[in-house]
Design an enzyme around this catalytic site. Sequence first.
Site, PDB file in Angstrom:
ATOM      1  N   HIS A 152       0.787  -1.001  -0.001  1.00 22.38           N
ATOM      2  CA  HIS A 152       0.106   0.012   0.076  1.00 22.38           C
ATOM      3  C   HIS A 152       0.834   1.405  -0.052  1.00 22.38           C
ATOM      4  O   HIS A 152       1.735   1.463   0.920  1.00 22.38           O
ATOM      5  CB  HIS A 152      -0.862   0.125   1.242  1.00 22.38           C
ATOM      6  CG  HIS A 152      -1.916   1.153   1.201  1.00 22.38           C
ATOM      7  ND1 HIS A 152      -3.308   1.073   0.577  1.00 22.38           N
ATOM      8  CD2 HIS A 152      -1.806   2.403   1.380  1.00 22.38           C
ATOM      9  CE1 HIS A 152      -3.758   2.192   0.626  1.00 22.38           C
ATOM     10  NE2 HIS A 152      -2.942   3.153   1.404  1.00 22.38           N
ATOM     11  N   CYS A 153       0.678   2.127  -1.092  1.00 22.04           N
ATOM     12  CA  CYS A 153       1.672   3.029  -1.274  1.00 22.04           C
ATOM     13  C   CYS A 153       1.012   4.429  -0.802  1.00 22.04           C
ATOM     14  O   CYS A 153      -0.186   4.832  -1.141  1.00 22.04           O
ATOM     15  CB  CYS A 153       2.185   3.343  -2.529  1.00 22.04           C
ATOM     16  SG  CYS A 153       3.223   4.570  -3.008  1.00 22.04           S
TER      17      CYS A 153
END
Length: 374
Positions: A152-153
Amino acid sequence: MAPTHVLRCCQRGLAWIPVIFIVLVVCWSYYAYVVELCLFTILGIGEQIVYLIFFHLSFIMFVWSYWKTIFTHPANPSKEFCLPKAEKESYEKEERPETQQEILWRAAASLPMYTHTGAGAIRYCDRCQVIKPDRCHHCSACDMCVLKMDHHCPWVNNCVGFSNYKFFILFLAYSLVYCLFIAATVLQYFIKFWTLCRRKSAENCPKNDTHAKFHVLFLFFVAAMFCISILSLFTYHMWLVGKNRSTIEAFRAPVFRTGSDKNGFSLGFRKNIAQVFGDQKKYWLLPIFTSQGDGLTFPVRLVNAADVEQATVNPWPETSKSAAADVPVSPVGQSQNRLLCNNQHANNIGDHQANNTLTSAESETITISVESES
């Protein structure tokens, strides 16, 4: 209920802060380069035109890939990986873990899955109430199971997985090109302004010196700083693509029937690249979806000795055709997935249920089938 809902909305709003920060920096860099550098600092018309053309090419590709990375919805498991209603009720009522696993093994008998938990159990998400396909993981930030989840960025406020991993790689590549181009073309003016600042002389400064000096100096520092950080991240992810691993798999190897293996999905460098970027090289540099497969099933390197002949049959099992609607379909080429057939997989599940124990890795006879590169 209300406070929890409000808290969740606040969290979603705050999650956009990193994206807003990047957007503001990009907008400022556009102004600083186009207006302050090209229009107010550079005196040669030819140099201005050349710089502006190449700057806008890199800028457009960077913004395009960044947009696609942010707003491409993560692909989720299809309905076939959900437990049937009767089995779901039985699973929820059952308190014994071993009996719950028997229910999951029966439900997974027709599913194309070849990885398990470290203890050899079926990978099941209690939050999403689905059996996890291979390489699928639950993202706590997105609160959903994501196909071929990488990470998850926060800088894109999205989960990077099967549906947008190519876009994420191109976003890193074009942002690196964008920063490199700015740093390279601004360097000579940075040196000039830096020298003038140290001498405290303004006689030979270009026009509009006060504003241009600040923007040009700061523009070089920002471009150089982002260039260094993006280069390391881009290099790491290209290494992952070459190995056909996700970030999660690099830290925690997937577990097959024969044990954990970080290279279980590796097919050789060229085919690993094609898994992400597709079959036709002319589409590789464009932020359009060309990745192979459907995100539910993947070619595996380790197969049972009895399945070697079957492993080269039918590129995609029938179950893959009912993928979720939000899973993108590759517009070019045919995927070259080599999977074990579902019938053999069902037999393996039946053997497990009959023995009520997982077959140990040491008692398996395996054949390593590595597709050689052409």
